[in-house]
Design a protein around this motif. Structure first.
Motif, mmCIF file in Angstrom:
data_model
loop_
_atom_site.group_PDB
_atom_site.id
_atom_site.type_symbol
_atom_site.label_atom_id
_atom_site.label_comp_id
_atom_site.label_asym_id
_atom_site.label_seq_id
_atom_site.Cartn_x
_atom_site.Cartn_y
_atom_site.Cartn_z
ATOM 1 N N ALA A 178 41.333 -24.753 -34.115
ATOM 2 C CA ALA A 178 41.744 -25.672 -33.048
ATOM 3 C C ALA A 178 40.768 -26.824 -32.891
ATOM 4 N N ASP A 179 39.509 -26.610 -33.276
ATOM 5 C CA ASP A 179 38.492 -27.660 -33.149
ATOM 6 C C ASP A 179 38.449 -28.594 -34.357
ATOM 7 N N SER A 180 39.291 -28.332 -35.364
ATOM 8 C CA SER A 180 39.266 -29.158 -36.577
ATOM 9 C C SER A 180 39.939 -30.509 -36.312
ATOM 10 N N PRO A 181 39.241 -31.616 -36.509
ATOM 11 C CA PRO A 181 39.827 -32.942 -36.222
ATOM 12 C C PRO A 181 40.875 -33.364 -37.244
ATOM 13 N N SER A 182 40.904 -32.701 -38.394
ATOM 14 C CA SER A 182 41.830 -33.125 -39.445
ATOM 15 C C SER A 182 43.214 -32.513 -39.297
ATOM 16 N N LEU A 183 43.412 -31.614 -38.315
ATOM 17 C CA LEU A 183 44.708 -30.969 -38.153
ATOM 18 C C LEU A 183 45.701 -31.910 -37.477
ATOM 19 N N VAL A 184 46.907 -31.958 -38.029
ATOM 20 C CA VAL A 184 47.982 -32.744 -37.442
ATOM 21 C C VAL A 184 48.592 -32.012 -36.254
ATOM 22 N N ILE A 185 48.631 -30.677 -36.335
ATOM 23 C CA ILE A 185 49.266 -29.865 -35.294
ATOM 24 C C ILE A 185 48.348 -28.696 -34.963
ATOM 25 N N ASP A 186 48.318 -28.343 -33.682
ATOM 26 C CA ASP A 186 47.465 -27.239 -33.213
ATOM 27 C C ASP A 186 48.362 -26.184 -32.566
ATOM 28 N N TYR A 187 48.469 -25.007 -33.218
ATOM 29 C CA TYR A 187 49.374 -23.974 -32.728
ATOM 30 C C TYR A 187 48.830 -23.234 -31.506
ATOM 31 N N THR A 188 47.580 -23.506 -31.138
ATOM 32 C CA THR A 188 47.083 -22.901 -29.895
ATOM 33 C C THR A 188 47.698 -23.569 -28.672
ATOM 34 N N ASP A 189 48.400 -24.686 -28.890
ATOM 35 C CA ASP A 189 49.090 -25.343 -27.782
ATOM 36 C C ASP A 189 50.461 -24.729 -27.505
ATOM 37 N N VAL A 190 50.876 -23.763 -28.348
ATOM 38 C CA VAL A 190 52.182 -23.121 -28.161
ATOM 39 C C VAL A 190 52.007 -21.955 -27.187
#
Length: 687
Positions: free
Chosen positions: A231-243
């Motif tokens: 979740a802390d990775s800046p390169s991710l387009v989508i963060d599944y911890t927001d689901v």
């Protein structure tokens, strides 16, 4: 069945397509970020839509699949969860480590590869949560009631409702929804208190369950740790911890797994005690049924010796019969004849002969200490009535205070029941030689014939075929029915201990109790409790009745039943195409004659399908013996049903009886035989 198969195929296809489209859309977004001049083709909110479609497809698929999990093989449930979904976490770790090795070896960061691994782990997480969610649902609803079923339905509805937050791209941590999510978390804690299934695990099964539950807990930790770190990775387009849905599903799965682990762990020390009590009760029931099963004195002594050793955990033992005032050793355990002779001589010197005797400190007695024997506790239990001494049972243990008060009470209960059983066996043997007993048998035969119904009601929703034959002039088997309403019928089957006119009269008493109590239309378990109370006032102390009561309701398309020490019901489920026995608990009527009997009756409800077959029988069927003294057995009866379930009820019954007669040989009737075959028809009456 075909509809369910098609639905599952559609869900699998939908899940695969939505996952692939989600992956492609994410990779396109990654490429667009790396190449500022590239055309951005990703559509806003499409990721959220595909996430919701994928989650719903996987969860609905697992919901349909979980309906195939039946029975009480709880270790099988846990193994199924771990082997089919729990290992996904370990695959996730392997994939991430592989990604790290590749990037470290090439010294090149690949956002596309990172998102590919991240997306695979998302799929594995959803599969794990869906499998765990619905397997825990099966276990949570074991022995369910209406309130618990409603509570689960609302929980499932609320959890799936959180998918709307994802679909609308709403932040579930906002101040508006955070209190609601907190309340939902308390709801999860309430559901986690329902784990009655753990109480049915044996000591060995609880040990195995701790290993499996620990592995599943580790799977939860791996997934949570992975997605939190990513979740802390800046390169991710989508963060599944927001689901928010995934958060709640993981909260339920993790908390229920942890609760089951703790309950199994803390109940482990007492499991062996309850198992021993159950074993004692079962052995006592077997001993009580000795007359009914036509066993000899030698077989009763075999059962007594085996049961008392298990109940006391004796290190050594022997049993001696008294023949012409002389002891004759018939059973031995971890002791030789020379040691028996030395102990017997010392007891004789102390004038301890044919009496109840306990010594929990043999080392403190000079005589026993001089014998240099390895045992430190001794109990002697005489098998004698007021008029006759049958034998003596000697039990030894290699520890001091080996026979506590509770153990001694259990042992004395076994010996008391043995005395009653032996006396009754002798009385029956003697009475058969008496001419007056023959007259009694004639009367009992007439009574018994009047008690057995000649016909059953016929209807368009079920058919029934019966078979009943007595091994001697009078049998102890009976069956009866009562039409409760247009749509409900009660059917009872039973087996009275003992023979002769007393058995026939007990059948008449049971018939009266059945028709009297069932006029009140009570559940089967309540009937057993009240019948036990009524019979306790009129049955001799040496008599008891095994029985099973079924209430079939075509409007509900199901039946409920309870058994009181009777044979397990054989059943064919046409939808599952499976033949199995209902493994339900129950204790014979009249064995325990106080309110504690209520703790030994369980009730079960089962939905039937068109063409289902139920086979109800007495032990004379499965315990019938061939000329080689082999039992017919439950397995052969089950095999016969697998071969004949497609036939009419009458033909199924005839096939079983013909196979039974072929197995036993002509005229080789071992015990009373009663068989009822019920087949539910596809057509139902107009409602």
């Amino acid at each position: 069945m075909l509809y369910r198969t098609n639905a599952k195929s559609l869900l699998v296809t939908t899940a695969i397509i939505s996952w692939v489209l989600l992956l492609l859309n994410i990779l396109i977004s990654v490429e667009a970020i790396d190449q500022p001049n590239a055309v951005k083709v990703s559509i806003p909110f499409v990721n959220n839509f595909l996430i919701v479609i994928f989650i719903i497809s996987v969860f609905l698929y697992q919901r349909l699949s979980s309906e195939n999990l039946k029975g009480i093989d709880f270790i099988g449930y846990l193994w199924h969860l771990f082997s089919k979904a729990g290992v996904a976490a370990y695959v996730s770790v392997a994939l991430y480590l592989g990604y790290k090795l590749i990037t470290n070896y090439t010294n090149i960061e690949s956002p596309s590869l990172l998102h590919f691994v991240y997306q695979i782990n998302f799929g594995l997480l959803v599969i794990f949560l869906a499998k765990a969610f619905y397997i825990w649902r099966q276990l949570l609803l074991y022995h369910k009631n209406k309130f618990l079923q409603i509570a689960w339905d609302w929980f499932e509805l609320l959890v799936f409702g959180t998918l709307l937050l994802t679909l609308l791209n709403f932040n579930y941590t906002s101040y508006i929804f955070l209190p609601l999510l907190a309340l939902l978390s308390f709801y999860v804690l309430f559901l986690c208190t329902n784990m009655k299934w753990v109480a049915y695990l044996t000591f060995n099964n609880k040990s195995r369950s701790l290993v499996l539950l620990g592995a599943i807990l580790l799977s939860c930790y791996i997934f949570v740790n992975f997605f939190q770190q990513m979740a802390d990775s800046p390169s991710l387009v989508i963060d599944y911890t927001d689901v928010g849905f995934l958060l709640l599903a993981m909260l339920f799965v993790g908390l229920y797994t942890l609760a089951a682990f703790l309950v199994s762990l803390f109940s482990l020390p007492t499991s062996s005690v309850f198992e021993q009590k159950s074993e004692d009760l079962l052995n006592f029931q077997r001993l009580s049924q000795s007359i009914q099963q036509g066993q000899s004195e030698a077989q009763v002594y075999d059962m007594l010796f085996e049961s008392t050793i298990k109940a006391s955990d004796a290190s050594a033992a022997w049993f001696e019969l008294i023949r012409n005032s002389e002891p004759q050793v018939t059973h031995l355990l971890s002791i030789n004849a020379e040691q028996i002779t030395r102990i017997r001589h010392l007891l004789l010197a102390y004038n301890i002969q044919n009496i109840d005797y306990i010594n929990n400190n043999l080392d403190r007695n000079p005589g026993f200490r001089d014998l240099t024997l390895p045992w430190k506790s001794l109990i002697i239990l005489p098998i004698k009535s007021k008029k006759h001494l049958s034998g003596n049972l000697y039990l030894l243990k290699d520890i001091e205070q080996g026979f506590d008060r509770e153990t001694v009470n259990v042992l004395r209960t076994f010996t008391s029941q043995t005395i009653l059983t032996i006396e009754n066996l002798r009385l029956v043997s003697e009475s058969l030689l008496n001419e007056r007993y023959k007259e009694e048998l004639k009367i009992a035969t007439q009574v018994q014939e009047s008690l057995i119904p000649k016909t059953f009601p016929t209807d368009s929703w079920f058919e029934i075929s019966t078979h009943a034959v007595a091994a001697k002039e009078v049998g102890g088997d009976f069956y009866d029915f009562l039409q409760l309403s247009e749509s409900r019928i009660a059917i009872i089957i039973g087996d009275v201990s003992g023979k002769g006119i007393s058995a026939a009269f007990h059948m008449a008493q049971m018939k009266g109790i059945f028709h009297g109590l069932m006029q009140q239309d009570m559940p089967p378990s309540e009937f057993m409790k009240q019948a036990n109370s009524a019979l306790s006032r009129c049955l001799e102390k040496t008599s008891f009745i095994t029985s099973a009561l079924y209430i079939i309701d075509y409007r509900m398309k199901g039946f409920m039943f309870a058994r009181a020490g009777h044979c397990h019901t054989l059943y064919y489920n046409s939808m599952m195409e499976d033949v199995f026995y209902f493994q339900t608990d129950g204790l014979g009527l009249g064995i325990i004659r106080d309110k504690s009997y209520n703790n030994h009756v369980r009730e079960m409800y089962y939905d039937y399908n068109p063409n289902d077959v139920m086979v109800i029988y007495t032990d004379g069927i499965v315990e019938a013996r061939s000329l080689e003294n082999e039992e017919y057995g439950e397995d052969r009866l089950k095999y016969m049903l697998t071969q004949t379930y497609h036939l009419e009820a009458e033909d199924i019954k005839c096939a079983i009886i013909n196979d039974l007669e072929e197995f036993t040989g002509p005229g080789n009737l071992y015990d009373d035989q009663t068989l009822l075959v019920i087949k539910f028809k596809p057509t139902q009456p107009n409602e």
